[in-house]
Design a protein around this motif. Sequence first.
Motif, mmCIF file in Angstrom:
data_model
loop_
_atom_site.group_PDB
_atom_site.id
_atom_site.type_symbol
_atom_site.label_atom_id
_atom_site.label_comp_id
_atom_site.label_asym_id
_atom_site.label_seq_id
_atom_site.Cartn_x
_atom_site.Cartn_y
_atom_site.Cartn_z
ATOM 1 N N MET A 135 0.831 -1.200 0.000
ATOM 2 C CA MET A 135 0.000 0.000 0.000
ATOM 3 C C MET A 135 0.870 1.257 0.000
ATOM 4 O O MET A 135 1.804 1.372 0.779
ATOM 5 N N GLN A 136 0.530 2.169 -0.906
ATOM 6 C CA GLN A 136 1.159 3.483 -0.926
ATOM 7 C C GLN A 136 0.219 4.449 -0.207
ATOM 8 O O GLN A 136 -0.838 4.801 -0.734
ATOM 9 N N VAL A 137 0.602 4.840 0.998
ATOM 10 C CA VAL A 137 -0.292 5.644 1.832
ATOM 11 C C VAL A 137 -0.706 6.936 1.145
ATOM 12 O O VAL A 137 -1.887 7.303 1.129
ATOM 13 N N GLN A 138 0.246 7.648 0.551
ATOM 14 C CA GLN A 138 -0.088 8.922 -0.074
ATOM 15 C C GLN A 138 -1.023 8.727 -1.264
ATOM 16 O O GLN A 138 -1.920 9.537 -1.506
ATOM 17 N N GLU A 139 -0.839 7.634 -1.991
ATOM 18 C CA GLU A 139 -1.728 7.335 -3.109
ATOM 19 C C GLU A 139 -3.155 7.114 -2.619
ATOM 20 O O GLU A 139 -4.120 7.568 -3.243
ATOM 21 N N TYR A 140 -3.297 6.441 -1.487
ATOM 22 C CA TYR A 140 -4.623 6.218 -0.901
ATOM 23 C C TYR A 140 -5.216 7.548 -0.427
ATOM 24 O O TYR A 140 -6.392 7.848 -0.674
ATOM 25 N N LEU A 141 -4.399 8.369 0.233
ATOM 26 C CA LEU A 141 -4.888 9.671 0.712
ATOM 27 C C LEU A 141 -5.309 10.555 -0.452
ATOM 28 O O LEU A 141 -6.299 11.289 -0.358
ATOM 29 N N ASP A 142 -4.575 10.483 -1.549
ATOM 30 C CA ASP A 142 -4.966 11.240 -2.749
ATOM 31 C C ASP A 142 -6.285 10.720 -3.309
ATOM 32 O O ASP A 142 -7.123 11.503 -3.774
ATOM 33 N N ARG A 143 -6.477 9.390 -3.261
ATOM 34 C CA ARG A 143 -7.718 8.787 -3.759
ATOM 35 C C ARG A 143 -8.936 9.322 -3.016
ATOM 36 O O ARG A 143 -9.991 9.581 -3.624
ATOM 37 N N ILE A 144 -8.814 9.504 -1.708
ATOM 38 C CA ILE A 144 -9.955 9.976 -0.914
ATOM 39 C C ILE A 144 -9.911 11.497 -0.723
ATOM 40 O O ILE A 144 -10.699 12.051 0.053
ATOM 41 N N LYS A 145 -8.953 12.160 -1.408
ATOM 42 C CA LYS A 145 -8.840 13.621 -1.388
ATOM 43 C C LYS A 145 -8.641 14.158 0.028
ATOM 44 O O LYS A 145 -9.210 15.192 0.403
ATOM 45 N N TYR A 146 -7.820 13.432 0.764
ATOM 46 C CA TYR A 146 -7.511 13.869 2.131
ATOM 47 C C TYR A 146 -6.348 14.856 2.089
ATOM 48 O O TYR A 146 -5.311 14.580 1.493
ATOM 49 N N LYS A 147 -6.525 15.980 2.734
ATOM 50 C CA LYS A 147 -5.492 17.013 2.777
ATOM 51 C C LYS A 147 -4.853 17.047 4.166
ATOM 52 O O LYS A 147 -5.526 16.837 5.173
ATOM 53 N N GLY A 148 -3.582 17.323 4.207
ATOM 54 C CA GLY A 148 -2.909 17.455 5.483
ATOM 55 C C GLY A 148 -2.115 16.216 5.854
ATOM 56 O O GLY A 148 -1.946 15.290 5.054
ATOM 57 N N GLU A 149 -1.627 16.210 7.082
ATOM 58 C CA GLU A 149 -0.814 15.120 7.603
ATOM 59 C C GLU A 149 -1.602 14.387 8.686
ATOM 60 O O GLU A 149 -1.728 14.889 9.809
ATOM 61 N N PRO A 150 -2.148 13.226 8.398
ATOM 62 C CA PRO A 150 -2.958 12.516 9.401
ATOM 63 C C PRO A 150 -2.109 11.966 10.541
ATOM 64 O O PRO A 150 -0.968 11.552 10.337
ATOM 65 N N ALA A 151 -2.693 11.972 11.723
ATOM 66 C CA ALA A 151 -2.073 11.367 12.903
ATOM 67 C C ALA A 151 -3.032 10.343 13.462
ATOM 68 O O ALA A 151 -4.209 10.296 13.096
ATOM 69 N N ALA A 152 -2.543 9.492 14.352
ATOM 70 C CA ALA A 152 -3.390 8.457 14.946
ATOM 71 C C ALA A 152 -4.189 9.057 16.105
ATOM 72 O O ALA A 152 -4.001 8.716 17.275
ATOM 73 N N ASP A 153 -5.104 9.972 15.773
ATOM 74 C CA ASP A 153 -5.930 10.611 16.797
ATOM 75 C C ASP A 153 -7.366 10.715 16.288
ATOM 76 O O ASP A 153 -7.661 10.424 15.125
ATOM 77 N N LEU A 154 -8.267 11.152 17.160
ATOM 78 C CA LEU A 154 -9.686 11.177 16.825
ATOM 79 C C LEU A 154 -9.990 12.161 15.707
ATOM 80 O O LEU A 154 -10.789 11.854 14.809
ATOM 81 N N ASN A 155 -9.380 13.311 15.710
ATOM 82 C CA ASN A 155 -9.656 14.296 14.671
ATOM 83 C C ASN A 155 -9.299 13.753 13.288
ATOM 84 O O ASN A 155 -10.081 13.882 12.343
ATOM 85 N N SER A 156 -8.138 13.128 13.177
ATOM 86 C CA SER A 156 -7.743 12.552 11.885
ATOM 87 C C SER A 156 -8.666 11.408 11.489
ATOM 88 O O SER A 156 -9.027 11.268 10.312
ATOM 89 N N LEU A 157 -9.057 10.589 12.468
ATOM 90 C CA LEU A 157 -9.970 9.481 12.177
ATOM 91 C C LEU A 157 -11.289 10.008 11.636
ATOM 92 O O LEU A 157 -11.838 9.465 10.663
ATOM 93 N N GLN A 158 -11.807 11.062 12.229
ATOM 94 C CA GLN A 158 -13.056 11.658 11.757
ATOM 95 C C GLN A 158 -12.915 12.159 10.323
ATOM 96 O O GLN A 158 -13.785 11.913 9.476
ATOM 97 N N GLU A 159 -11.813 12.853 10.047
ATOM 98 C CA GLU A 159 -11.609 13.418 8.716
ATOM 99 C C GLU A 159 -11.355 12.333 7.669
ATOM 100 O O GLU A 159 -11.821 12.429 6.529
#
Length: 269
Positions: A1-25
């Motif tokens: 899995m290419q994490v950035q490729e997946y994040l681009d697929r779902i149009k996620y912006k920013g740097e996700p962390a293992a926290d509730l705010n990132s999980l929600q987004e």
Amino acid sequence: MQVQEYLDRIKYKGEPAADLNSLQELMKAHLLNVPFENLDIHWKTWITLDEEKIYTKIVQHQRGGFCYELNGSFQQLLIQLGFDVQLIGAKVYHSDTKTYSPPTSHMALLVRLEQDTYLVDVGFGDFISEPFKINIESHSTGNHSSESYHTERCGKFRLTKPDAWYYLVEKYNEIQEVYLPEYIFSTAPLLLKDFSHSCYFQQLSPDSNFTKNKVCSLLTETGRKTITQGKFIVNSNGIKTEQPIADEDVFHVLLQKEFNINRQAIALL
């Protein structure tokens, strides 16, 4: 899995962390950009519970999928981002017979963040769009009357514990003014392969809802849009509109326009 490729697929912006705010987004981004769909079943393309094949389909081929694919793939993304996440099985409620399906007929996720545990589900259509906090420790208390509530853009939900093994998720029906069952789930951790038999059933059985009708559904910023064999349905700001689909050509035009899925292009891959 290419994490950035997946994040681009779902149009996620920013740097996700293992926290509730990132999980929600992350959950919201996934639901807004990856449709719930069963098209491969009707296009006679066999769905295998293989992590690499699911990733290729969803991320690289810009497709959606049903629960085993969507939640299975999302779990792998969350693991790569440092989340403590496990697959769980659920029994779906059938309102016509007032019965529940087998224990692995649906796949969902449990995510643990510090002392809290959340139900996460990106593969159940018109359902929660945010993590639903549950009190996992109530399993050991014997308190079967506890309940919690979750209100968000997709509606009002209630979580109860009807017995020693399962949690029940219900959604509030505005017309009937009651909470109606969606599914019950166990917190026992499962592996992707544990859902293989149910995945076969959903693709092959005439009793499976997925073999009876094509569906592709996606959350939107104002509601949800869904295409089936016979109609295109849009719910926006509480207003529902329906457009009949005359034939396969119209179906594929709408599928391309509204969900960015082109069967002809897929066939060339």
